[in-house]
Design a protein around this motif. Structure first.
Motif, short mmCIF file in Angstrom:
data_model
loop_
_atom_site.label_atom_id
_atom_site.label_comp_id
_atom_site.label_asym_id
_atom_site.label_seq_id
_atom_site.Cartn_x
_atom_site.Cartn_y
_atom_site.Cartn_z
N GLY A 20 -22.01 -1.60 28.62
CA GLY A 20 -22.80 -0.40 28.42
C GLY A 20 -22.94 -0.24 26.92
N GLY A 21 -24.00 -0.73 26.37
CA GLY A 21 -24.09 -0.77 24.92
C GLY A 21 -23.14 -1.84 24.40
N SER A 22 -22.28 -1.46 23.48
CA SER A 22 -21.33 -2.40 22.88
C SER A 22 -20.01 -2.47 23.63
CB SER A 22 -21.06 -2.00 21.43
OG SER A 22 -22.24 -1.99 20.68
N TYR A 23 -19.86 -1.64 24.61
CA TYR A 23 -18.58 -1.51 25.28
C TYR A 23 -18.59 -2.16 26.65
CZ TYR A 23 -17.74 1.90 21.62
OH TYR A 23 -17.60 2.51 20.41
N LEU A 24 -17.48 -2.82 26.95
CA LEU A 24 -17.30 -3.43 28.26
C LEU A 24 -16.54 -2.44 29.13
CD1 LEU A 24 -17.83 -6.15 29.71
CD2 LEU A 24 -15.55 -6.87 28.98
N THR A 25 -17.13 -2.07 30.24
CA THR A 25 -16.47 -1.13 31.15
C THR A 25 -16.17 -1.83 32.47
OG1 THR A 25 -18.59 -0.31 31.97
CG2 THR A 25 -17.63 0.83 30.09
N PHE A 26 -15.18 -1.30 33.18
CA PHE A 26 -14.68 -1.98 34.37
C PHE A 26 -14.77 -1.05 35.58
CE2 PHE A 26 -13.44 -5.40 31.79
CZ PHE A 26 -12.90 -4.87 30.64
N GLY A 27 -15.71 -1.37 36.46
CA GLY A 27 -15.93 -0.49 37.61
C GLY A 27 -15.17 -0.89 38.84
N SER A 28 -14.72 -2.15 38.90
CA SER A 28 -14.00 -2.63 40.07
C SER A 28 -12.78 -3.42 39.61
CB SER A 28 -14.89 -3.52 40.94
OG SER A 28 -16.00 -2.81 41.41
N TRP A 29 -11.66 -3.14 40.25
CA TRP A 29 -10.39 -3.77 39.88
C TRP A 29 -9.69 -4.33 41.12
CZ3 TRP A 29 -7.68 -3.00 34.99
CH2 TRP A 29 -8.40 -2.23 34.06
N GLY A 30 -8.90 -5.36 40.89
CA GLY A 30 -7.96 -5.78 41.90
C GLY A 30 -6.76 -4.84 41.89
N GLN A 31 -5.87 -5.02 42.85
CA GLN A 31 -4.71 -4.13 42.95
C GLN A 31 -3.64 -4.47 41.92
OE1 GLN A 31 -3.44 -4.76 46.98
NE2 GLN A 31 -2.12 -6.48 46.45
N GLY A 32 -3.71 -5.64 41.33
CA GLY A 32 -2.73 -6.07 40.36
C GLY A 32 -1.62 -6.88 40.99
N THR A 33 -1.07 -7.79 40.22
CA THR A 33 0.04 -8.61 40.69
C THR A 33 1.10 -8.71 39.60
OG1 THR A 33 0.64 -10.70 41.75
CG2 THR A 33 -0.97 -10.83 39.98
N GLN A 34 2.34 -8.50 39.98
CA GLN A 34 3.44 -8.57 39.02
C GLN A 34 3.79 -10.03 38.73
OE1 GLN A 34 5.46 -6.09 37.38
NE2 GLN A 34 6.23 -7.92 36.34
N VAL A 35 3.87 -10.37 37.46
CA VAL A 35 4.33 -11.69 37.05
C VAL A 35 5.52 -11.49 36.10
CG1 VAL A 35 3.80 -13.85 35.89
CG2 VAL A 35 2.06 -12.72 37.30
N THR A 36 6.61 -12.10 36.44
CA THR A 36 7.82 -12.04 35.63
C THR A 36 8.11 -13.42 35.06
OG1 THR A 36 8.72 -10.24 36.98
CG2 THR A 36 10.28 -11.48 35.63
N VAL A 37 8.36 -13.46 33.76
CA VAL A 37 8.72 -14.72 33.11
C VAL A 37 10.22 -14.70 32.86
CG1 VAL A 37 8.38 -16.23 31.13
CG2 VAL A 37 6.46 -14.89 32.04
N SER A 38 10.92 -15.57 33.55
CA SER A 38 12.38 -15.60 33.45
C SER A 38 12.89 -16.93 33.94
CB SER A 38 12.98 -14.47 34.30
OG SER A 38 14.39 -14.55 34.31
N SER A 39 13.99 -17.36 33.36
CA SER A 39 14.63 -18.60 33.82
C SER A 39 15.58 -18.31 34.97
CB SER A 39 15.36 -19.26 32.66
OG SER A 39 16.28 -18.37 32.09
#
Length: 122
Positions: free
Chosen positions: A103-122
């Protein structure tokens, strides 16, 4: 109504490559003029934009993550994929995929996924 769904491993070892896929339904990832985006939120912090792959197939990444990031797509499956290499515990976050549009110079987000947790660990 477009829907997005993230998938991938929830646990990644340090120095390995994080790989997540976003499956899109209800709309094509080649439709003008959408930008298929990855965003993350580390624990206790704000949202961080990672990058996108455009309807045209071009990509654009956050300068701070560019050296470790690759976003690709499979148009036959209507999916796009994030790869983040050489991960450290600092990459632990909830990762979201989203559909963006300018929208002009800005990127807007109208639809999203629910998200997924990623953990970085040994």
């Amino acid at each position: 109504q477009v829907q997005l769904q993230e998938s991938g491993p929830g646990l990644v070892k340090p120095s390995q490559t994080l790989s997540l896929t976003c499956t899109v339904s209800g709309g094509s990832i080649t439709t003008n003029y959408y930008y298929w985006t990855w965003i993350r939120q580390p624990p206790g912090k704000g949202l961080e934009w990672i990058g996108y792959i455009a309807y045209s197939g071009s990509t654009y990444y956050s300068p701070s993550l560019k050296s470790r990031t690759s976003i690709s797509r499979d148009t036959s499956k209507n999916q796009f994929t994030l790869q983040l290499s050489s991960v450290t515990p600092e990459d632990t976050a909830v990762y979201y995929c989203a559909r963006g549009e300018y929208g002009g110079s800005y990127l807007t987000f109208g639809s999203w996924g629910q998200g997924t947790q990623v953990t970085v660990s040994s």
